[in-house]
Design a protein around this motif. Structure first.
Motif, mmCIF file in Angstrom:
data_model
loop_
_atom_site.group_PDB
_atom_site.id
_atom_site.type_symbol
_atom_site.label_atom_id
_atom_site.label_comp_id
_atom_site.label_asym_id
_atom_site.label_seq_id
_atom_site.Cartn_x
_atom_site.Cartn_y
_atom_site.Cartn_z
ATOM 1 N N PHE A 33 28.384 40.591 40.155
ATOM 2 C CA PHE A 33 29.321 39.472 40.138
ATOM 3 C C PHE A 33 30.747 39.848 39.752
ATOM 4 O O PHE A 33 31.660 39.057 39.942
ATOM 5 C CB PHE A 33 28.823 38.391 39.175
ATOM 6 C CG PHE A 33 27.486 37.835 39.552
ATOM 7 C CD1 PHE A 33 27.345 37.006 40.654
ATOM 8 C CD2 PHE A 33 26.361 38.152 38.816
ATOM 9 C CE1 PHE A 33 26.103 36.492 41.012
ATOM 10 C CE2 PHE A 33 25.115 37.646 39.166
ATOM 11 C CZ PHE A 33 24.985 36.820 40.268
ATOM 12 N N GLY A 34 30.944 41.029 39.177
ATOM 13 C CA GLY A 34 32.246 41.381 38.626
ATOM 14 C C GLY A 34 32.394 40.786 37.240
ATOM 15 O O GLY A 34 31.584 39.985 36.794
ATOM 16 N N GLY A 35 33.422 41.214 36.552
ATOM 17 C CA GLY A 35 33.708 40.728 35.206
ATOM 18 C C GLY A 35 35.180 40.908 34.921
ATOM 19 O O GLY A 35 35.948 41.345 35.786
ATOM 20 N N ARG A 36 35.588 40.601 33.725
ATOM 21 C CA ARG A 36 37.006 40.699 33.364
ATOM 22 C C ARG A 36 37.550 42.109 33.597
ATOM 23 O O ARG A 36 38.701 42.288 33.963
ATOM 24 C CB ARG A 36 37.212 40.294 31.893
ATOM 25 C CG ARG A 36 38.667 40.379 31.459
ATOM 26 C CD ARG A 36 38.885 39.826 30.062
ATOM 27 N NE ARG A 36 38.630 38.397 30.016
ATOM 28 C CZ ARG A 36 39.507 37.451 30.393
ATOM 29 N NH1 ARG A 36 40.708 37.799 30.832
ATOM 30 N NH2 ARG A 36 39.189 36.172 30.321
ATOM 31 N N CYS A 102 44.416 38.015 31.437
ATOM 32 C CA CYS A 102 44.716 37.400 32.736
ATOM 33 C C CYS A 102 43.580 36.490 33.215
ATOM 34 O O CYS A 102 42.426 36.638 32.814
ATOM 35 C CB CYS A 102 45.005 38.479 33.780
ATOM 36 S SG CYS A 102 43.556 39.403 34.333
ATOM 37 N N ALA A 103 43.928 35.572 34.082
ATOM 38 C CA ALA A 103 42.955 34.640 34.674
ATOM 39 C C ALA A 103 42.208 35.353 35.795
ATOM 40 O O ALA A 103 42.340 35.028 36.969
ATOM 41 C CB ALA A 103 43.676 33.401 35.185
ATOM 42 N N LEU A 107 42.078 34.770 40.042
ATOM 43 C CA LEU A 107 42.690 35.773 40.922
ATOM 44 C C LEU A 107 41.658 36.361 41.879
ATOM 45 O O LEU A 107 41.933 36.516 43.078
ATOM 46 C CB LEU A 107 43.348 36.870 40.082
ATOM 47 C CG LEU A 107 44.573 36.423 39.287
ATOM 48 C CD1 LEU A 107 44.947 37.467 38.239
ATOM 49 C CD2 LEU A 107 45.733 36.137 40.222
ATOM 50 N N ALA A 108 40.488 36.680 41.382
ATOM 51 C CA ALA A 108 39.438 37.245 42.241
ATOM 52 C C ALA A 108 39.031 36.248 43.329
ATOM 53 O O ALA A 108 38.811 36.637 44.477
ATOM 54 C CB ALA A 108 38.233 37.654 41.403
ATOM 55 N N LYS A 112 42.794 38.327 45.166
ATOM 56 C CA LYS A 112 43.846 39.150 44.579
ATOM 57 C C LYS A 112 43.220 40.011 43.489
ATOM 58 O O LYS A 112 42.311 39.567 42.789
ATOM 59 C CB LYS A 112 44.931 38.271 43.956
ATOM 60 C CG LYS A 112 45.654 37.397 44.954
ATOM 61 C CD LYS A 112 46.661 36.512 44.245
ATOM 62 C CE LYS A 112 47.326 35.569 45.219
ATOM 63 N NZ LYS A 112 48.205 34.609 44.530
ATOM 64 N N GLN A 113 43.703 41.239 43.330
ATOM 65 C CA GLN A 113 43.166 42.102 42.292
ATOM 66 C C GLN A 113 43.715 41.676 40.928
ATOM 67 O O GLN A 113 44.933 41.702 40.714
ATOM 68 C CB GLN A 113 43.496 43.572 42.528
ATOM 69 C CG GLN A 113 42.852 44.460 41.473
ATOM 70 C CD GLN A 113 43.223 45.914 41.590
ATOM 71 O OE1 GLN A 113 44.387 46.254 41.762
ATOM 72 N NE2 GLN A 113 42.223 46.771 41.496
ATOM 73 N N PRO A 114 42.846 41.297 39.997
ATOM 74 C CA PRO A 114 43.316 40.943 38.664
ATOM 75 C C PRO A 114 43.924 42.164 37.964
ATOM 76 O O PRO A 114 43.435 43.287 38.123
ATOM 77 C CB PRO A 114 42.045 40.498 37.941
ATOM 78 C CG PRO A 114 41.093 40.113 39.031
ATOM 79 C CD PRO A 114 41.417 41.040 40.170
#
Length: 179
Positions: A33-36, A102-103, A107-108, A112-114
């Motif tokens: 899922f991705g993360g911060r 960052c949010a 962004l994801a 957009k790349q955070p």
């Protein structure tokens, strides 16, 4: 640039969905899922320096109803750690608190790349095995810090071992029946 790496020895914590407690070292959820601090596809293990922080992090989506979780503790002896809660270390990594905070989800979603992903990618490429950051979970305070692992194993120099001396964790997915 030479990064101000340190060593962390101690205990960290993670709250797992009980169904996934059989694999507490995988980093697969973050990879999926991705993360911060990681884009999807990158196994990353998110832990906390206090059990209370692990609980807060795991309950983020359930502000009014605490959901069951399995809290695991991990024994850590890891080099190549950057403590980004230290302003001097953060500045030495050419970053700031706005990048960490960052949010990233918004962004994801916008494709957009955070900035936090870009920072973590750069730090990993420069040899960071783990970073320590503030918790950005709702209700977190200054005591709440997380340790995020990019590189870990059961051996030095990046040792991370789940503490399960009594073998209480399930061994595989068949421990659960899905409904």
């Amino acid at each position: 640039m030479t990064l101000p790496f340190g060593r962390f020895t101690g205990t960290v914590y993670r709250g797992h969905h009980p169904m996934w407690a059989y694999d507490p070292l995988s980093g697969a959820g973050a990879a999926r899922f991705g993360g911060r601090f990681n884009a999807p596809g990158l196994p990353t293990l998110y832990t906390a320096l206090r059990p209370e922080t692990a609980w807060t992090e795991a309950q983020q989506g359930f502000a009014f109803k605490a959901q069951p979780l399995t809290l695991c503790a991990y024994d850590v002896d890891c080099t190549d750690v950057l403590d980004l809660t230290d302003p001097n270390v953060l500045a030495g990594c050419q970053s700031d608190m706005a990048v960490l905070a960052c949010a990233w989800e918004d962004l994801a979603r916008q494709k957009k790349q955070p900035p936090s992903w870009a920072l973590a990618e750069r730090l990993r490429a420069e040899g960071a095995a783990a970073i320590i950051v503030p918790s950005f979970a709702a209700r977190a305070d200054a005591r709440d810090r997380n340790m995020i692992f990019f590189n870990w194993s059961d051996a030095l120099p990046h040792r991370l071992q789940v503490i399960d001396d009594e073998h209480r964790l399930p061994k595989n997915m068949s421990s659960w029946t899905l409904q």
